[in-house]
Design a protein around this motif. Structure first.
Motif, PDB file in Angstrom:
ATOM      1  N   THR A  10      17.349  56.522 -65.838  1.00 15.42           N
ATOM      2  CA  THR A  10      17.482  55.124 -65.468  1.00 15.42           C
ATOM      3  C   THR A  10      18.497  54.440 -66.371  1.00 15.42           C
ATOM      4  O   THR A  10      18.526  54.675 -67.572  1.00 15.42           O
ATOM      5  CB  THR A  10      16.123  54.408 -65.614  1.00 15.42           C
ATOM      6  N   GLU A  11      19.325  53.590 -65.778  1.00 18.25           N
ATOM      7  CA  GLU A  11      20.280  52.818 -66.569  1.00 18.25           C
ATOM      8  C   GLU A  11      19.542  51.806 -67.428  1.00 18.25           C
ATOM      9  O   GLU A  11      18.685  51.090 -66.935  1.00 18.25           O
ATOM     10  CB  GLU A  11      21.239  52.065 -65.644  1.00 18.25           C
ATOM     11  N   LYS A  12      19.902  51.759 -68.709  1.00 21.46           N
ATOM     12  CA  LYS A  12      19.291  50.756 -69.585  1.00 21.46           C
ATOM     13  C   LYS A  12      19.995  49.422 -69.352  1.00 21.46           C
ATOM     14  O   LYS A  12      21.192  49.378 -69.121  1.00 21.46           O
ATOM     15  CB  LYS A  12      19.446  51.160 -71.044  1.00 21.46           C
ATOM     16  N   PRO A  13      19.251  48.317 -69.417  1.00 15.32           N
ATOM     17  CA  PRO A  13      19.897  47.013 -69.248  1.00 15.32           C
ATOM     18  C   PRO A  13      20.825  46.688 -70.413  1.00 15.32           C
ATOM     19  O   PRO A  13      20.671  47.222 -71.509  1.00 15.32           O
ATOM     20  CB  PRO A  13      18.725  46.038 -69.196  1.00 15.32           C
ATOM     21  N   VAL A  14      21.785  45.838 -70.136  1.00 16.51           N
ATOM     22  CA  VAL A  14      22.697  45.330 -71.164  1.00 16.51           C
ATOM     23  C   VAL A  14      22.391  43.849 -71.323  1.00 16.51           C
ATOM     24  O   VAL A  14      22.269  43.121 -70.342  1.00 16.51           O
ATOM     25  CB  VAL A  14      24.171  45.542 -70.754  1.00 16.51           C
ATOM     26  N   TYR A  15      22.241  43.413 -72.576  1.00 17.71           N
ATOM     27  CA  TYR A  15      21.868  42.034 -72.887  1.00 17.71           C
ATOM     28  C   TYR A  15      23.028  41.315 -73.544  1.00 17.71           C
ATOM     29  O   TYR A  15      23.781  41.919 -74.307  1.00 17.71           O
ATOM     30  CB  TYR A  15      20.686  42.009 -73.869  1.00 17.71           C
ATOM     31  N   LEU A  16      23.158  40.015 -73.287  1.00 17.47           N
ATOM     32  CA  LEU A  16      24.057  39.216 -74.107  1.00 17.47           C
ATOM     33  C   LEU A  16      23.483  39.210 -75.520  1.00 17.47           C
ATOM     34  O   LEU A  16      22.260  39.277 -75.703  1.00 17.47           O
ATOM     35  CB  LEU A  16      24.156  37.783 -73.580  1.00 17.47           C
ATOM     36  N   ARG A  17      24.339  39.141 -76.507  1.00 17.01           N
ATOM     37  CA  ARG A  17      23.873  39.239 -77.902  1.00 17.01           C
ATOM     38  C   ARG A  17      22.758  38.244 -78.222  1.00 17.01           C
ATOM     39  O   ARG A  17      21.756  38.596 -78.817  1.00 17.01           O
ATOM     40  CB  ARG A  17      25.045  39.053 -78.861  1.00 17.01           C
ATOM     41  N   ALA A  18      22.922  36.989 -77.830  1.00 18.28           N
ATOM     42  CA  ALA A  18      21.915  35.960 -78.144  1.00 18.28           C
ATOM     43  C   ALA A  18      20.580  36.284 -77.477  1.00 18.28           C
ATOM     44  O   ALA A  18      19.520  36.076 -78.062  1.00 18.28           O
ATOM     45  CB  ALA A  18      22.406  34.582 -77.727  1.00 18.28           C
ATOM     46  N   LYS A  28      10.037  40.542 -84.463  1.00 17.50           N
ATOM     47  CA  LYS A  28       9.069  41.386 -83.757  1.00 17.50           C
ATOM     48  C   LYS A  28       8.750  42.652 -84.550  1.00 17.50           C
ATOM     49  O   LYS A  28       9.532  43.110 -85.370  1.00 17.50           O
ATOM     50  CB  LYS A  28       9.616  41.797 -82.387  1.00 17.50           C
ATOM     51  N   THR A  29       7.592  43.225 -84.257  1.00 18.28           N
ATOM     52  CA  THR A  29       7.179  44.493 -84.864  1.00 18.28           C
ATOM     53  C   THR A  29       7.855  45.647 -84.119  1.00 18.28           C
ATOM     54  O   THR A  29       8.355  45.466 -82.997  1.00 18.28           O
ATOM     55  CB  THR A  29       5.658  44.681 -84.756  1.00 18.28           C
ATOM     56  N   ALA A  86       9.861  45.764 -75.494  1.00 23.77           N
ATOM     57  CA  ALA A  86      10.884  44.862 -74.960  1.00 23.77           C
ATOM     58  C   ALA A  86      12.135  45.598 -74.493  1.00 23.77           C
ATOM     59  O   ALA A  86      12.664  45.306 -73.416  1.00 23.77           O
ATOM     60  CB  ALA A  86      11.261  43.812 -76.006  1.00 23.77           C
ATOM     61  N   ILE A  87      12.631  46.553 -75.299  1.00 24.56           N
ATOM     62  CA  ILE A  87      13.926  47.167 -74.967  1.00 24.56           C
ATOM     63  C   ILE A  87      13.913  48.693 -74.969  1.00 24.56           C
ATOM     64  O   ILE A  87      14.955  49.306 -74.787  1.00 24.56           O
ATOM     65  CB  ILE A  87      15.056  46.636 -75.878  1.00 24.56           C
TER      66      ILE A  87
END
Length: 76
Positions: free
Chosen positions: A2-10, A19-20, A27-28
């Motif tokens: 599965t393709e991992k999502p890409v997030y904007l840095r912020a 987070k722990t 989350a990611i």
């Protein structure tokens, strides 16, 4: 795979800072590799091609730094 999502840095920082490790995994997902202390008081997780620079539009990897059991900072 599965393709991992890409997030904007912020957005990525909002998801992980403070987070722990378990919360980051939820989350990611799993990092490509990790380093740090066996007691988990500090460490670094590497994620390739997960964050997009909002100015250049380029996608790159990040280092997520843990300190005292939670994410202290994200490096690009």
């Amino acid at each position: 795979a599965t393709e991992k999502p890409v997030y904007l840095r912020a957005d990525l920082e909002r998801l992980v800072v403070g987070k722990t490790p378990d919360e980051v995994l939820a989350a990611i997902g799993r990092p490509a590799d990790t380093s740090g202390s066996s007691g988990k008081s500090w460490g670094c997780w590497r994620y390739p091609q997960i964050a997009r620079d909002p100015i250049s539009g380029r996608t790159g990897g990040v280092l997520i730094w843990f300190k005292d059991g939670t994410v202290d900072r994200v490096g690009y």
